[in-house]
Design an enzyme around this catalytic site. Structure first.
Site, PDB file in Angstrom:
ATOM      1  N   ARG A  59       0.801  -1.219   0.000  1.00  0.00           N
ATOM      2  CA  ARG A  59       0.000   0.000   0.000  1.00  0.00           C
ATOM      3  C   ARG A  59       0.839   1.277   0.000  1.00  0.00           C
ATOM      4  NH1 ARG A  59      -3.220  -3.891   2.033  1.00  0.00           N
ATOM      5  NH2 ARG A  59      -1.170  -4.626   2.599  1.00  0.00           N
ATOM      6  N   THR A  60       1.776   1.370   0.943  1.00  0.00           N
ATOM      7  CA  THR A  60       2.484   2.645   1.114  1.00  0.00           C
ATOM      8  C   THR A  60       3.329   2.948  -0.117  1.00  0.00           C
ATOM      9  OG1 THR A  60       2.555   2.149   3.469  1.00  0.00           O
ATOM     10  CG2 THR A  60       3.971   3.940   2.697  1.00  0.00           C
ATOM     11  N   LYS A  87      26.113  -6.221  -1.538  1.00  0.00           N
ATOM     12  CA  LYS A  87      27.585  -6.294  -1.528  1.00  0.00           C
ATOM     13  C   LYS A  87      28.151  -5.640  -0.277  1.00  0.00           C
ATOM     14  CE  LYS A  87      27.487  -5.662  -6.529  1.00  0.00           C
ATOM     15  NZ  LYS A  87      27.807  -4.717  -7.607  1.00  0.00           N
ATOM     16  N   ARG A 109      11.290   3.417   3.959  1.00  0.00           N
ATOM     17  CA  ARG A 109      10.767   2.519   4.999  1.00  0.00           C
ATOM     18  C   ARG A 109      11.941   1.681   5.492  1.00  0.00           C
ATOM     19  NH1 ARG A 109       5.472  -1.223   4.771  1.00  0.00           N
ATOM     20  NH2 ARG A 109       4.573   0.810   5.254  1.00  0.00           N
ATOM     21  N   HIS A 137       4.559   5.977  11.524  1.00  0.00           N
ATOM     22  CA  HIS A 137       4.082   5.788  10.142  1.00  0.00           C
ATOM     23  C   HIS A 137       3.152   6.971   9.855  1.00  0.00           C
ATOM     24  CE1 HIS A 137       2.943   4.068   6.441  1.00  0.00           C
ATOM     25  NE2 HIS A 137       2.619   2.839   6.803  1.00  0.00           N
TER      26      HIS A 137
END
Ligand code: CP
Length: 302
Positions: A59-60, A87, A109, A137
């Site tokens: 969703r976000t 890496k 996020r 959030h």
């Protein structure tokens, strides 16, 4: 630590507490205006915005993509699993590298609480927090408050948050945002999943009956299994005690609506027959996510 210091101040959105009550209401009204109007002005034309999600999202991330493109901007999607992170490059070195490509903002996020606040000490362009660990959030809270305001026309509501609250960044941002508007917040769940005390919250209870009495909004949360090291046995069974279904929804008044930030676990915290019922605003929340994020991008990036 050998990292550049930010020289120029920019507007970020790291926490819902970065916004005053008036600023939140401006974003809500702007989001609802853009939703009604549909044909949005290309205010992000020529802007390149990186979405860097170090944790999974549907969703976000994708509603930010939709919002950026809807405002005429360009999305660059950084995907950690196929990047130089594999890496050994660190997250901050990744962001500094991407910033050097002349990008205009980040939406991030991350699993680590507080990481976006640390990054903004070194990153010049605006950062929008799409969720950090169990901490914040803010755009979820904004889309939820937009949905409540659209439905009820006010935010001084009685809201019961039900489920795994202590592992939920959504619960934090939403509670702190709604308290600015005089909402009455109740928290309900098994004692392992609710705080002993939460500033400004009027009721913390193990009783679903007590929590839902007289509420306007039932806000269900899933068990955040990815943040719990050792799950109590039969966690799903345990949570069925708190499931919102056609019987338990009757503990709330007939006008009360069901909300959930998603993703939901069917027949765990919400039952099949209620999840998309006429009492549910879950898909409205998803739709409003696009317009709330457009309003945030307008404020932070345009
Ligand atoms: N509500 C929410 O943050 O959903 P995603 O994890 O799908 O972005």
């Amino acid at each position: 630590m050998g990292l550049p210091k930010r020289e120029v101040l920019s507007v970020d959105l790291i926490s819902i507490n970065d916004l005053s009550r008036d600023e939140i209401m401006d974003i809500i009204k702007d989001a609802l205006y853009m939703k009604r109007k549909k044909d949005s002005v290309p205010i992000l034309k020529g802007k390149f915005i990186v979405t860097a999600f170090f944790e999974p999202s549907t969703r976000t991330k994708l509603s930010f993509h939709r919002a950026i493109k809807g405002l005429g901007g360009e999305v660059i999607d950084f995907i950690p699993s196929v990047s130089a992170i594999q890496k050994g490059e660190t997250d901050i070195d990744t962001l500094l590298t991407l910033q050097a490509m002349d990008i205009d903002a980040f939406v991030v996020r991350v699993r680590r609480n507080g990481a976006p606040s640390e990054w903004k000490e070194h990153i010049k362009v605006p950062i929008i927090n799409g969720g950090d660990g169990t901490n914040q959030h803010p755009t979820q809270a904004l889309l939820d408050m937009t949905t409540m305001y659209e439905h009820f026309g006010r935010l001084d509501l009685k809201v019961a948050i039900v489920g795994d609250i202590i592992h939920s960044r959504v619960a934090n941002s939403l509670t702190q945002g709604l308290l600015k508007f005089g909402a009455e917040i109740r928290m309900c769940g098994p004692e392992e999943f609710v705080p002993r005390h939460y500033e400004g919250v009027s009721l913390i209870t193990q009783s679903l009956e007590e929590a839902l009495d007289g509420v306007d909004v039932i806000y269900a949360l899933r068990v955040q299994k990815e943040r719990i090291e050792k799950l109590p046995l039969n966690i799903d069974e345990f949570f069925r005690r708190y499931q919102i279904n056609h019987k338990t929804i009757k503990l709330a008044p007939p006008h009360a609506v069901l909300m959930h930030p998603g993703p939901f676990n069917r027949n765990i915290e919400v039952s099949d027959n209620i999840v998309y019922s006429e009492r549910s605003l879950i898909l409205t929340q998803v739709k409003n996510g696009v317009y709330s994020r457009m309003a945030v991008l307008k404020r932070v990036v345009a």
